[in-house]
Design a protein around this motif. Structure first.
Motif, short mmCIF file in Angstrom:
data_model
loop_
_atom_site.label_atom_id
_atom_site.label_comp_id
_atom_site.label_asym_id
_atom_site.label_seq_id
_atom_site.Cartn_x
_atom_site.Cartn_y
_atom_site.Cartn_z
N GLU A 42 63.77 14.41 -35.30
CA GLU A 42 62.76 13.28 -35.45
C GLU A 42 62.93 13.92 -37.29
O GLU A 42 61.87 13.52 -37.65
N ASN A 43 64.05 14.14 -37.85
CA ASN A 43 64.54 14.29 -38.77
C ASN A 43 65.15 13.64 -39.46
O ASN A 43 65.24 13.88 -40.50
N GLY A 44 65.57 12.63 -40.07
CA GLY A 44 66.03 11.49 -40.37
C GLY A 44 67.62 11.66 -40.12
O GLY A 44 68.14 11.38 -41.28
N THR A 45 67.98 13.12 -39.59
CA THR A 45 69.34 13.20 -38.96
C THR A 45 69.84 12.81 -37.91
O THR A 45 69.17 13.27 -37.38
N LEU A 46 71.10 13.53 -37.33
CA LEU A 46 72.11 13.26 -35.90
C LEU A 46 72.56 14.65 -35.90
O LEU A 46 73.16 14.85 -37.12
N SER A 47 72.30 15.57 -34.57
CA SER A 47 73.07 16.58 -34.50
C SER A 47 74.63 16.19 -34.30
O SER A 47 74.57 14.93 -33.48
N ARG A 48 75.70 17.26 -33.99
CA ARG A 48 76.59 16.69 -32.75
C ARG A 48 75.77 16.44 -31.27
O ARG A 48 76.31 16.13 -30.61
N GLU A 49 75.22 17.57 -31.02
CA GLU A 49 74.14 17.41 -30.28
C GLU A 49 74.35 15.93 -29.84
O GLU A 49 73.74 15.57 -28.75
N ASP A 50 72.78 15.19 -30.55
CA ASP A 50 72.35 13.67 -30.65
C ASP A 50 73.76 13.12 -29.85
O ASP A 50 73.53 12.87 -29.02
N PHE A 51 74.52 13.36 -30.41
CA PHE A 51 76.47 12.47 -30.36
C PHE A 51 76.74 12.97 -28.85
O PHE A 51 76.86 11.59 -28.43
N GLN A 52 77.18 13.84 -28.34
CA GLN A 52 76.82 14.24 -27.61
C GLN A 52 76.27 13.67 -25.99
O GLN A 52 76.96 13.86 -24.70
N ARG A 53 75.08 13.14 -26.41
CA ARG A 53 74.28 12.34 -25.29
C ARG A 53 74.50 10.90 -25.21
O ARG A 53 73.85 10.55 -24.33
N ILE A 54 75.14 10.42 -25.96
CA ILE A 54 75.94 8.90 -25.93
C ILE A 54 76.75 9.43 -24.32
O ILE A 54 77.98 9.78 -24.96
N PRO A 55 76.71 8.51 -23.51
CA PRO A 55 77.18 8.39 -22.40
C PRO A 55 79.11 7.60 -22.95
O PRO A 55 79.62 8.92 -22.05
N GLU A 56 78.69 7.52 -23.72
CA GLU A 56 80.33 7.01 -23.82
C GLU A 56 81.05 7.74 -24.43
O GLU A 56 82.91 7.91 -24.19
N LEU A 57 80.15 8.48 -25.27
CA LEU A 57 81.53 9.58 -25.64
C LEU A 57 81.69 10.76 -25.07
O LEU A 57 82.54 11.83 -25.20
N ALA A 58 80.39 11.18 -24.27
CA ALA A 58 80.43 11.85 -23.29
C ALA A 58 82.01 12.13 -22.28
O ALA A 58 82.15 13.11 -22.19
N ILE A 59 82.12 10.80 -22.09
CA ILE A 59 83.51 10.75 -21.25
C ILE A 59 84.76 10.53 -21.70
O ILE A 59 85.57 10.72 -21.37
N ASN A 60 84.43 9.78 -23.02
CA ASN A 60 85.93 9.59 -24.04
C ASN A 60 86.71 10.89 -24.27
O ASN A 60 86.02 11.79 -24.65
N PRO A 61 87.82 10.58 -23.47
CA PRO A 61 88.92 12.10 -24.27
C PRO A 61 88.23 13.39 -25.38
O PRO A 61 88.89 13.80 -25.95
N LEU A 62 88.76 12.07 -26.31
CA LEU A 62 88.83 12.00 -27.94
C LEU A 62 87.28 11.98 -28.32
O LEU A 62 87.06 12.06 -29.50
N GLY A 63 86.35 12.34 -27.66
CA GLY A 63 84.77 12.35 -27.35
C GLY A 63 84.30 13.19 -29.17
O GLY A 63 83.77 12.86 -29.63
N ASP A 64 84.95 14.06 -29.22
CA ASP A 64 84.61 15.63 -29.70
C ASP A 64 85.36 15.06 -31.41
O ASP A 64 84.44 15.55 -32.14
N ARG A 65 86.35 14.01 -31.11
CA ARG A 65 87.02 14.37 -32.45
C ARG A 65 86.58 12.88 -33.23
O ARG A 65 86.36 13.04 -34.42
N ILE A 66 86.33 12.28 -32.46
CA ILE A 66 85.33 10.59 -33.07
C ILE A 66 84.00 11.18 -33.40
O ILE A 66 83.90 11.20 -34.33
N ILE A 67 82.79 12.60 -33.24
CA ILE A 67 82.10 13.02 -32.92
C ILE A 67 81.94 13.61 -34.99
O ILE A 67 81.60 13.48 -35.44
N ASN A 68 83.13 14.25 -34.46
CA ASN A 68 83.22 14.96 -35.86
C ASN A 68 83.75 14.29 -36.65
O ASN A 68 83.25 14.61 -38.32
N ALA A 69 84.17 12.87 -36.92
CA ALA A 69 84.56 12.13 -37.77
C ALA A 69 83.09 11.36 -38.63
O ALA A 69 83.05 11.23 -40.17
N PHE A 70 81.96 11.44 -37.82
CA PHE A 70 80.91 11.46 -38.99
C PHE A 70 80.33 12.58 -39.29
O PHE A 70 79.29 11.99 -40.00
#
Length: 195
Positions: A42-70
């Motif tokens: 609740e600080n107005g920003t997202l961390s990598r951990e926040d993104f990793q909670r998104i189920p579609e990214l968690a199961i995507n083989p390139l999820g970490d690469r996509i998350i890093n792009a943010f």
């Protein structure tokens, strides 16, 4: 019940984000609501951990690469504006945008910017070329243990051989564009956002 999304996002911010990304007012407020629901700190920003909670990214083989792009290099938080800039790459190109005056900078969702985004998923060391090792790493992420290292090596070698026109044993962005010239990038790299 009023959502906190509309109370924390000022009208002038929405207008600036509209201009920068091409999203509509309602899309921005809806995505802001999603952003705040992901913002566990609740600080107005997202961390990598926040993104990793998104189920579609968690199961995507390139999820970490996509998350890093943010995340800009060296940053471990992304604010709403940065979040929207990255998402804009996946906004479909509207018919009204296809023949727009190109004297202004290219929209984030242009074919070139979509391809640059995809290119950067492969360019792990950010040296503006895709080496055989980088291609192998991404292929491994995508197929896991379903294909032997020998087969992956063969795929990587053949891909570089077909794409590498200047003989440097890597794939530059221009070579990447050339290889994908017949691919419908618009269809493959678009998310239909609600209006």
């Amino acid at each position: 019940m009023g959502s906190r999304a509309s109370t924390l996002l000022r009208e002038e911010e929405i207008e600036e984000i509209k201009k920068e990304t091409g999203f509509s007012h309602s899309q921005i407020t809806r995505l802001y609501s999603r952003f705040t629901s992901l913002d566990k700190g609740e600080n107005g920003t997202l961390s990598r951990e926040d993104f990793q909670r998104i189920p579609e990214l968690a199961i995507n083989p390139l999820g970490d690469r996509i998350i890093n792009a943010f995340f800009p290099e060296g940053e471990d938080q992304v604010n709403f504006r940065g979040f929207m800039r990255t998402l804009a790459h996946f906004r479909p190109i509207e018919d009204s945008e296809k023949n727009k005056n190109t004297s202004t900078s290219e929209p984030l969702n242009s074919r070139t910017n979509k391809l640059l985004f995809a290119f950067r998923l492969y360019d792990l060391d950010r040296d503006d070329k895709i080496s055989r090792d980088e291609l192998l790493q991404v292929l491994r992420m995508m197929v896991g243990v379903n294909i032997s290292d020998e087969q992956l090596g063969s795929i990587a070698d053949r891909t570089i051989q077909e794409a590498d026109t200047n003989g440097d044993s890597s794939i530059s962005f221009n070579e990447f564009i050339k290889v994908l010239e017949k691919v419908d990038v618009e269809q493959k790299m678009s998310i239909r956002f609600l209006h």
